[in-house]
Design a protein around this motif. Structure first.
Motif, PDB file in Angstrom:
ATOM      1  N   THR A   1       4.576  -4.918  -0.151  1.00 14.94           N
ATOM      2  CA  THR A   1       5.742  -4.783   1.092  1.00 14.94           C
ATOM      3  C   THR A   1       6.037  -3.590   1.887  1.00 14.94           C
ATOM      4  OG1 THR A   1       6.352  -6.345   0.045  1.00 14.94           O
ATOM      5  CG2 THR A   1       4.916  -7.875   1.812  1.00 14.94           C
ATOM      6  N   ASP A   2       7.141  -3.261   0.221  1.00 17.46           N
ATOM      7  CA  ASP A   2       7.507  -1.659   0.418  1.00 17.46           C
ATOM      8  C   ASP A   2       6.409  -1.107  -0.304  1.00 17.46           C
ATOM      9  OD1 ASP A   2       9.416   0.664  -0.324  1.00 17.46           O
ATOM     10  OD2 ASP A   2      10.636  -0.728  -1.815  1.00 17.46           O
ATOM     11  N   PRO A   3       5.612   0.602   0.905  1.00 19.42           N
ATOM     12  CA  PRO A   3       5.182   1.092   0.199  1.00 19.42           C
ATOM     13  C   PRO A   3       5.993   2.224  -0.635  1.00 19.42           C
ATOM     14  CG  PRO A   3       5.955   1.171   2.369  1.00 19.42           C
ATOM     15  CD  PRO A   3       6.503   0.542   1.763  1.00 19.42           C
ATOM     16  N   GLU A   4       6.689   2.447  -1.164  1.00 20.09           N
ATOM     17  CA  GLU A   4       7.548   2.540  -2.775  1.00 20.09           C
ATOM     18  C   GLU A   4       7.392   2.565  -3.603  1.00 20.09           C
ATOM     19  OE1 GLU A   4       9.460   5.297  -3.094  1.00 20.09           O
ATOM     20  OE2 GLU A   4       9.832   6.640  -0.530  1.00 20.09           O
ATOM     21  N   THR A   5       6.754   1.437  -3.847  1.00 12.97           N
ATOM     22  CA  THR A   5       6.093  -0.047  -5.209  1.00 12.97           C
ATOM     23  C   THR A   5       5.041   1.621  -5.449  1.00 12.97           C
ATOM     24  OG1 THR A   5       6.785  -1.568  -3.740  1.00 12.97           O
ATOM     25  CG2 THR A   5       5.253  -1.867  -6.094  1.00 12.97           C
ATOM     26  N   VAL A   6       3.989   2.163  -4.252  1.00 10.19           N
ATOM     27  CA  VAL A   6       2.980   2.408  -4.460  1.00 10.19           C
ATOM     28  C   VAL A   6       3.085   3.927  -4.853  1.00 10.19           C
ATOM     29  CG1 VAL A   6       1.270   0.547  -4.302  1.00 10.19           C
ATOM     30  CG2 VAL A   6       2.326   2.274  -2.813  1.00 10.19           C
ATOM     31  N   ARG A   7       4.042   4.204  -4.653  1.00 12.52           N
ATOM     32  CA  ARG A   7       4.513   5.899  -4.913  1.00 12.52           C
ATOM     33  C   ARG A   7       3.977   6.432  -6.501  1.00 12.52           C
ATOM     34  NH1 ARG A   7       7.315  10.144  -2.764  1.00 12.52           N
ATOM     35  NH2 ARG A   7       8.353   8.135  -1.150  1.00 12.52           N
TER      36      ARG A   7
ATOM     37  N   ALA B   1      -9.813  20.394  -4.320  1.00  9.50           N
ATOM     38  CA  ALA B   1      -8.300  20.387  -3.087  1.00  9.50           C
ATOM     39  C   ALA B   1      -8.461  19.433  -2.642  1.00  9.50           C
ATOM     40  CB  ALA B   1      -9.908  21.251  -1.767  1.00  9.50           C
ATOM     41  N   GLU B   2      -9.138  17.743  -2.584  1.00 13.23           N
ATOM     42  CA  GLU B   2      -8.820  17.609  -1.573  1.00 13.23           C
ATOM     43  C   GLU B   2      -8.575  16.021  -2.196  1.00 13.23           C
ATOM     44  OE1 GLU B   2      -8.847  17.537   2.119  1.00 13.23           O
ATOM     45  OE2 GLU B   2     -10.485  19.240   2.165  1.00 13.23           O
ATOM     46  N   LEU B   3      -7.140  15.403  -1.595  1.00 13.80           N
ATOM     47  CA  LEU B   3      -6.496  14.591  -2.109  1.00 13.80           C
ATOM     48  C   LEU B   3      -6.506  13.015  -1.161  1.00 13.80           C
ATOM     49  CD1 LEU B   3      -3.585  14.878  -4.923  1.00 13.80           C
ATOM     50  CD2 LEU B   3      -5.865  14.230  -5.483  1.00 13.80           C
ATOM     51  N   SER B   4      -7.874  12.469  -0.965  1.00 14.97           N
ATOM     52  CA  SER B   4      -7.823  11.156  -0.280  1.00 14.97           C
ATOM     53  C   SER B   4      -6.833  10.008  -0.857  1.00 14.97           C
ATOM     54  CB  SER B   4      -9.367  10.731   0.011  1.00 14.97           C
ATOM     55  OG  SER B   4      -9.174   9.481   0.894  1.00 14.97           O
ATOM     56  N   MET B   5      -5.614   9.882   0.283  1.00 15.79           N
ATOM     57  CA  MET B   5      -4.884   8.593  -0.127  1.00 15.79           C
ATOM     58  C   MET B   5      -4.507   7.857   0.955  1.00 15.79           C
ATOM     59  SD  MET B   5      -2.985  10.212  -3.468  1.00 15.79           S
ATOM     60  CE  MET B   5      -1.553  11.433  -2.993  1.00 15.79           C
ATOM     61  N   GLY B   6      -3.500   6.764   0.805  1.00 18.36           N
ATOM     62  CA  GLY B   6      -3.071   7.227   1.934  1.00 18.36           C
ATOM     63  C   GLY B   6      -3.989   5.815   2.975  1.00 18.36           C
ATOM     64  N   MET B   7      -2.750   4.546   3.767  1.00 16.32           N
ATOM     65  CA  MET B   7      -3.493   3.762   4.632  1.00 16.32           C
ATOM     66  C   MET B   7      -2.401   3.439   5.596  1.00 16.32           C
ATOM     67  SD  MET B   7      -6.409   2.256   2.789  1.00 16.32           S
ATOM     68  CE  MET B   7      -5.396   0.287   2.883  1.00 16.32           C
ATOM     69  N   THR B   8      -2.394   2.469   6.635  1.00 21.12           N
ATOM     70  CA  THR B   8      -1.498   2.554   7.249  1.00 21.12           C
ATOM     71  C   THR B   8      -0.046   2.076   6.619  1.00 21.12           C
ATOM     72  OG1 THR B   8      -2.676   1.307   9.321  1.00 21.12           O
ATOM     73  CG2 THR B   8      -0.737   0.768   8.829  1.00 21.12           C
ATOM     74  N   ASP B   9       0.098   1.147   5.989  1.00 21.50           N
ATOM     75  CA  ASP B   9       1.485   1.006   5.382  1.00 21.50           C
ATOM     76  C   ASP B   9       1.566   1.713   4.188  1.00 21.50           C
ATOM     77  OD1 ASP B   9       1.650  -1.339   6.554  1.00 21.50           O
ATOM     78  OD2 ASP B   9      -0.388  -2.371   4.826  1.00 21.50           O
ATOM     79  N   ASP B  10       1.075   2.965   3.460  1.00 20.16           N
ATOM     80  CA  ASP B  10       1.646   3.625   2.987  1.00 20.16           C
ATOM     81  C   ASP B  10       1.724   5.297   2.736  1.00 20.16           C
ATOM     82  OD1 ASP B  10      -0.890   3.602   2.120  1.00 20.16           O
ATOM     83  OD2 ASP B  10      -0.686   2.262   0.013  1.00 20.16           O
ATOM     84  N   PHE B  11       1.046   5.497   3.890  1.00 15.88           N
ATOM     85  CA  PHE B  11       0.770   7.286   4.435  1.00 15.88           C
ATOM     86  C   PHE B  11       1.627   8.250   3.940  1.00 15.88           C
ATOM     87  CE2 PHE B  11       1.211   5.842   8.753  1.00 15.88           C
ATOM     88  CZ  PHE B  11       1.341   6.986   9.289  1.00 15.88           C
ATOM     89  N   GLU B  12       3.114   6.976   5.010  1.00 17.02           N
ATOM     90  CA  GLU B  12       4.220   8.366   4.507  1.00 17.02           C
ATOM     91  C   GLU B  12       4.150   9.135   3.502  1.00 17.02           C
ATOM     92  OE1 GLU B  12       5.842   5.948   7.299  1.00 17.02           O
ATOM     93  OE2 GLU B  12       6.230   7.735   8.466  1.00 17.02           O
ATOM     94  N   VAL B  13       4.217   7.563   2.284  1.00 19.96           N
ATOM     95  CA  VAL B  13       4.659   8.015   0.790  1.00 19.96           C
ATOM     96  C   VAL B  13       3.569   9.214   0.182  1.00 19.96           C
ATOM     97  CG1 VAL B  13       4.392   7.377  -1.283  1.00 19.96           C
ATOM     98  CG2 VAL B  13       5.998   6.167   0.771  1.00 19.96           C
ATOM     99  N   ALA B  14       2.012   8.405   0.514  1.00 18.78           N
ATOM    100  CA  ALA B  14       0.962   9.540   0.190  1.00 18.78           C
ATOM    101  C   ALA B  14       1.022  10.495   0.649  1.00 18.78           C
ATOM    102  CB  ALA B  14      -0.106   8.283   0.493  1.00 18.78           C
ATOM    103  N   VAL B  15       1.224  11.091   2.229  1.00 22.21           N
ATOM    104  CA  VAL B  15       1.783  12.720   2.282  1.00 22.21           C
ATOM    105  C   VAL B  15       2.458  13.406   1.465  1.00 22.21           C
ATOM    106  CG1 VAL B  15       2.085  14.036   3.952  1.00 22.21           C
ATOM    107  CG2 VAL B  15       0.678  12.025   4.620  1.00 22.21           C
ATOM    108  N   GLU B  16       3.378  12.765   1.210  1.00 27.98           N
ATOM    109  CA  GLU B  16       4.424  12.956   0.395  1.00 27.98           C
ATOM    110  C   GLU B  16       4.267  13.492  -0.837  1.00 27.98           C
ATOM    111  OE1 GLU B  16       8.620  11.032   2.248  1.00 27.98           O
ATOM    112  OE2 GLU B  16       8.174  10.254   0.763  1.00 27.98           O
ATOM    113  N   GLU B  17       2.818  12.912  -1.033  1.00 29.85           N
ATOM    114  CA  GLU B  17       2.380  13.063  -3.009  1.00 29.85           C
ATOM    115  C   GLU B  17       2.263  13.740  -2.621  1.00 29.85           C
ATOM    116  OE1 GLU B  17       5.020  12.637  -5.188  1.00 29.85           O
ATOM    117  OE2 GLU B  17       5.768  11.544  -4.830  1.00 29.85           O
ATOM    118  N   GLY B  18       1.179  14.305  -1.674  1.00 24.73           N
ATOM    119  CA  GLY B  18       0.023  15.709  -1.275  1.00 24.73           C
ATOM    120  C   GLY B  18      -0.747  15.198  -1.145  1.00 24.73           C
TER     121      GLY B  18
END
Ligand SMILES: *Cc1c(COP(=O)(O)O)cnc(C)c1O
Length: 244
Positions: free
Chosen positions: A180-186, A209-226
């Protein structure tokens, strides 16, 4: 609706990138259209969306054919993001432009063979299970930081895949556990990025070059992490039916 949703997702991606000191243009949105009809894909295309993701190799073939036909000369970049059974490799190589879910030798070999026969080179990502969640596919790498054995085994797998003639290994993909909290999966995203650094040292001839990570609930954290590719479905097309 799809237009507003796409705009909002792009805004949120850009804000996350900037927060992390990254260029918004360094992150590509893969619109995950699984379970949604060809009309929705075409609507998103009209809004400028070019990359689409599907997770069931076979079920999407009709949709892909309809969309490609409707668009004539141009067509979307189709990303296979779901698990591939061996017998499905031929369809995947024939109808998809990217594969995010290479998670074992056998599938890599088959994809390479089919792509080679078609005179093509297929860009692929290696699917890594860095969270240790049992229900997830991918190379089992939850222990990679602690275990040299795990690292060495993975390196051997990677070396074999890099030797295949018709695959272009472009990076890594992961799926974080649902929370529920995307911070958990950082830490999951941080771990995938760390693994990429390790691969860069070990296999410097590959860009990774590519890191495919992040979906609807956690993509913002994923983008912050690369993340360089985010795979977003519901935030663009709406909720899927219950059995998904
Ligand atoms: C369905 C799916 C997504 C998108 O999930 P949403 O929650 O709809 O954003 C991303 N990656 C994979 C592998 C999927 O199967």
């Amino acid at each position: 609706m799809i237009r507003q949703n796409l705009e909002r997702v792009h805004e949120r991606m850009a804000e996350s990138a900037l927060r992390a000191g990254r260029q918004p243009a360094a992150v590509r949105l893969v619109a995950v259209s699984k379970t949604f009809p060809a009309e929705d894909v075409l609507a998103a295309w009209e809004c400028g969306q070019r990359d689409f993701g599907e997770n069931r190799p076979q079920q999407a073939l009709d949709k892909i054919a309809r969309v490609n036909e409707a668009l004539g000369e141009q067509h979307p970049i189709w990303h296979m993001i779901g698990h591939i059974q061996s017998r499905q490799a031929k369809w995947v190589a024939a109808h998809y432009d990217w594969v995010h879910s290479v998670n074992r030798q056998k599938i890599a070999q088959r994809l390479s063979r089919k792509a080679a026969a078609a005179g093509q080179e297929l860009p692929v990502l290696l699917e890594c299970n860095v969270s240790g969640e049992e229900s997830k596919y991918g190379y089992q790498l939850s222990n990679w930081e602690r275990s040299e054995v795990v690292r060495e085994q993975f390196f051997q797998e990677v070396a074999q895949i890099l030797a295949l003639p018709a695959l272009r290994v472009a990076g890594l993909m992961t799926m974080a556990p649902w929370v529920t909290d995307p911070e958990t999966v950082r830490p999951v995203f941080v771990s995938l990025r760390g693994l990429r650094e390790l691969l860069r040292e070990r296999f410097p001839a590959v860009a990774w070059a590519e890191l495919s990570m992040g979906m609807t609930d956690d993509f913002e954290v994923a983008v912050e992490e690369g993340a360089t590719l985010v795979r977003v479905g519901r935030a663009i097309f709406g909720e899927r039916g219950k059995d998904w």
